[in-house]
Design a protein around this motif. Structure first.
Motif, PDB file in Angstrom:
ATOM      1  N   ASP A   1     -28.442 -12.250  38.608  1.00 53.17           N
ATOM      2  CA  ASP A   1     -29.242 -11.136  38.076  1.00 53.17           C
ATOM      3  C   ASP A   1     -29.769 -10.233  39.184  1.00 53.17           C
ATOM      4  O   ASP A   1     -29.962  -9.034  38.978  1.00 53.17           O
ATOM      5  CB  ASP A   1     -30.425 -11.678  37.269  1.00 53.17           C
ATOM      6  N   ARG A   2     -30.007 -10.806  40.352  1.00 53.57           N
ATOM      7  CA  ARG A   2     -30.612 -10.036  41.449  1.00 53.57           C
ATOM      8  C   ARG A   2     -29.593  -9.381  42.374  1.00 53.57           C
ATOM      9  O   ARG A   2     -29.962  -8.618  43.266  1.00 53.57           O
ATOM     10  CB  ARG A   2     -31.516 -10.960  42.271  1.00 53.57           C
ATOM     11  N   MET A   3     -28.325  -9.666  42.183  1.00 50.57           N
ATOM     12  CA  MET A   3     -27.304  -9.091  43.061  1.00 50.57           C
ATOM     13  C   MET A   3     -27.211  -7.585  42.903  1.00 50.57           C
ATOM     14  O   MET A   3     -27.511  -7.036  41.845  1.00 50.57           O
ATOM     15  CB  MET A   3     -25.937  -9.718  42.758  1.00 50.57           C
ATOM     16  N   LYS A   4     -26.780  -6.913  43.960  1.00 54.49           N
ATOM     17  CA  LYS A   4     -26.600  -5.470  43.922  1.00 54.49           C
ATOM     18  C   LYS A   4     -25.369  -5.120  43.092  1.00 54.49           C
ATOM     19  O   LYS A   4     -24.507  -5.957  42.839  1.00 54.49           O
ATOM     20  CB  LYS A   4     -26.454  -4.916  45.342  1.00 54.49           C
ATOM     21  N   ASN A   5     -25.286  -3.876  42.694  1.00 54.97           N
ATOM     22  CA  ASN A   5     -24.140  -3.400  41.933  1.00 54.97           C
ATOM     23  C   ASN A   5     -22.864  -3.546  42.761  1.00 54.97           C
ATOM     24  O   ASN A   5     -22.833  -3.244  43.949  1.00 54.97           O
ATOM     25  CB  ASN A   5     -24.332  -1.934  41.553  1.00 54.97           C
TER      26      ASN A   5
END
Length: 611
Positions: A467-471
């Motif tokens: 959920d916290r990963m970058k695009n």
């Protein structure tokens, strides 16, 4: 489509620009280009590349916000300007514009000629969003546990597979196939691909000198005569060379795949054509996977006495479903971290009733298959699936064992900024001394471009991390187990799955953010690329020697426990590969051997020595 551009002097003789019609399948090319790029190129409309990737209805929707490898894999949405006509100036002619808006050419004598007209069409783009769950669901056991986009008909990856993407969708389990000898004791995608697979096997033999030498030296003695080996490994050309070597040494073999994506269909067909009972194909479902293993084991009148496993699934299946059969096994050979861990658990609980050989921790396997192999194959797998450039990318590698060391070394050499996570203080210190920054995954998860797991553990990358990963962050696994990345947590209604290409999925969040998931969290290098054959020669030779040792060992030599490959055999495997490099070993003199307290022929190091 071809466009003839003529000079103004010849314009009078040419009534119009020639446009060749395209076939219906080529009429609407779908180009993954931005609007600006298309406008700058200004191609004549109506034409297209005859090898366009897919018709409009099958292209994935436009990417969400952000840039990166994920965005590069999706067509850009937007209004595209019409292609402009191509014009060439001539000093003897003047251009005039007709009242109707067309071009005119004026010759020196005043004659007005209509300029060639260019038919203008608008390049069509697939800008409508395709929902993954609109794809017709396959019936019964062929239905996978996930929903996928309409564009997800697998075109087989570049991992040397001759499998045609036009193959019908019938499950191999529903097909009635026979080889040229009339046998139907196998289950592969298409037995007609056997000829292609045989070529792959012949190529692999050239890069597996030790295994071929072992076959030549030992086939007269038949050290595996009477052995009935059931195997569960990656079914590749290199595995085929191992299986045929075991057969030449006297063994009977039945085989299944340990990974649902790594099987080369043409190789499986070649083995089936040669008479090996093989049950495997690329893209098995979970149900297919266990069915194939059971078909290898549960055969009337055939009792296996040896197991060659990669991951422990076969051993676990026999132990749970066929306990009486398990007690009659003479030996188990296991080559993966995960499988070895399972064996040690059984041994610790007192439930391991047969001797087992841990070849994963043999020196040749650790250094060559884990370190040197992964150092090359990590780049190959990432390149084939994402076409990305590594320079300047921020990468976090979870685990700094031999696999992690190989991955980090390769990425660092390509100019990537590499972070490492570790639980073992010794491996952690090695990472620091090798110039990598040791971090916790939570500290860098928002900024990294690539996440690679290679621990053999479970839930290393959780839903919270995802959920916290970058695009456009790329997520992949280099460990054996598919449990390192919590892929199951991504199969929820609010997330959309798009199949971009074979083994590449975009998982899209409601806000438009997407991650690029490779091979659904399974082993990257064998699912998405290939592994150097020479390295697999070392591993396969180690496995063959371990099988010979366990099968021929006198009663009492090995108890119901897990053993390392004897050091003498490890050295023998290495020595068989040295002639490939025209390498010449130095021999100890009698005086030197006596001084060191060694046999002149080895072993040269104690078991506790760390290479």
């Amino acid at each position: 489509m071809s466009v003839q551009v003529v000079s103004a002097a010849a314009a009078a003789k040419v009534p119009e620009v020639e446009l060749k019609d395209l076939s219906p399948s080529e009429a609407e090319p779908q180009l993954g280009l931005s609007t600006a790029t298309v406008g700058a190129m200004s191609p004549p409309a109506g034409g297209g590349d005859p090898e366009a990737p897919a018709p409009a209805a099958e292209r994935p929707p436009a990417p969400g916000p952000g840039s990166g490898p994920a965005a590069a894999l999706s067509p850009a949405a937007g209004k595209v300007p019409q292609a402009s006509a191509m014009k060439r100036s001539d000093p003897h002619h003047q251009h005039q514009r007709h009242r109707d808006g067309g071009e005119a050419l004026v010759s020196p004598d005043g004659t007005v000629t209509e300029a060639p007209r260019t038919v203008k069409k608008q390049i069509q783009f697939a800008d409508q969003k395709q929902e993954f769950n609109k794809r017709p669901t396959k019936i019964g056991r062929r239905s996978l546990s996930r929903s996928i986009s309409q564009s997800s008909t697998d075109s087989y990856s570049s991992a040397a597979s001759y499998t045609d993407s036009s193959d019908d969708e019938t499950s191999p389990r529903d097909k009635q196939q026979k080889n040229s000898k009339g046998s139907s004791d196998f289950c592969v995608k298409n037995i007609k691909q056997a000829e292609f697979g045989r070529r792959e096997i012949e190529i692999a033999e050239q890069e597996m000198p030790a295994l071929m030498a072992l076959r030549k030296r030992a086939q007269g003695e038949k050290p595996l005569a009477g052995a009935k080996i059931v195997g569960c490994t990656h079914i590749t050309a290199q595995t085929a060379v191992l299986m045929e070597t075991l057969g030449a040494l006297g063994a009977q073999c039945r085989w299944a795949a340990c990974n649902i994506y790594s099987t080369l269909n043409e190789v499986a067909a070649a083995l089936a054509e040669s008479g090996f009972p093989v049950f495997a194909w690329k893209g098995e479902s979970e149900d297919d996977f266990w069915w194939c293993i059971d078909r290898c084991v549960n055969v009337e009148g055939w009792q296996p006495n040896m197991i060659l496993d990669d991951g422990g699934d076969l051993t676990h299946w026999i132990y749970k479903k066929y306990p009486n059969m398990f007690k009659k096994i003479k030996g188990i050979v296991e080559e993966s971290v995960t499988g070895v861990h399972r064996l040690y658990q059984l041994s610790k609980a007192g439930k391991l009733c047969v001797p087992a050989m841990n070849v994963n921790d043999s020196v040749t396997k650790q250094k060559f298959d884990n370190l040197y192999c992964c150092r090359e194959s990590i780049l190959d797998g990432l390149k084939r699936t994402t076409d990305m450039m590594f320079g300047g990318k921020q990468v976090v590698v979870c685990g700094y064992g031999e696999v992690g060391k190989g991955c980090c070394a390769a990425l660092k050499a390509m100019g990537s900024i590499v972070y490492v996570t570790e639980i073992d203080p010794i491996c952690a210190l090695q990472a620091c001394m090798d110039g990598f920054r040791l971090v916790k995954l939570n500290e860098v998860i928002r900024q990294v471009d690539i996440v690679i797991t290679c621990t053999g553990n479970k839930n290393v990358v959780t839903r919270e991390h995802l959920d916290r990963m970058k695009n456009s962050c790329i997520v992949c696994n280099m460990g054996h187990s598919n449990t390192e990345i919590d892929v199951a947590s991504l199969r929820t209604p609010e997330l959309t799955w798009e199949r971009v290409r074979s083994q590449v999925d975009h998982v899209i969040w409601p806000d438009g953010k997407r991650i690029v998931l490779l091979a659904e969290g399974r082993l990257l290098n064998l699912s998405c690329s290939t592994v150097p054959t020479f390295v697999l020669s070392i591993t396969a030779t180690t496995q063959a020697l371990a099988l010979i040792e366990l099968y021929n060992a006198p009663e009492g030599r090995y108890k119901q426990d897990v053993y390392l490959l004897p050091k003498k055999m490890d050295e023998y495997v290495a020595s068989l590969h040295l002639p490939t490099f025209d390498a010449h070993l130095t021999e100890l003199t009698d005086e030197q051997a006596k001084y060191l307290g060694l046999n002149k022929n080895g072993p040269f190091k104690p078991n506790y020595y760390r290479y």
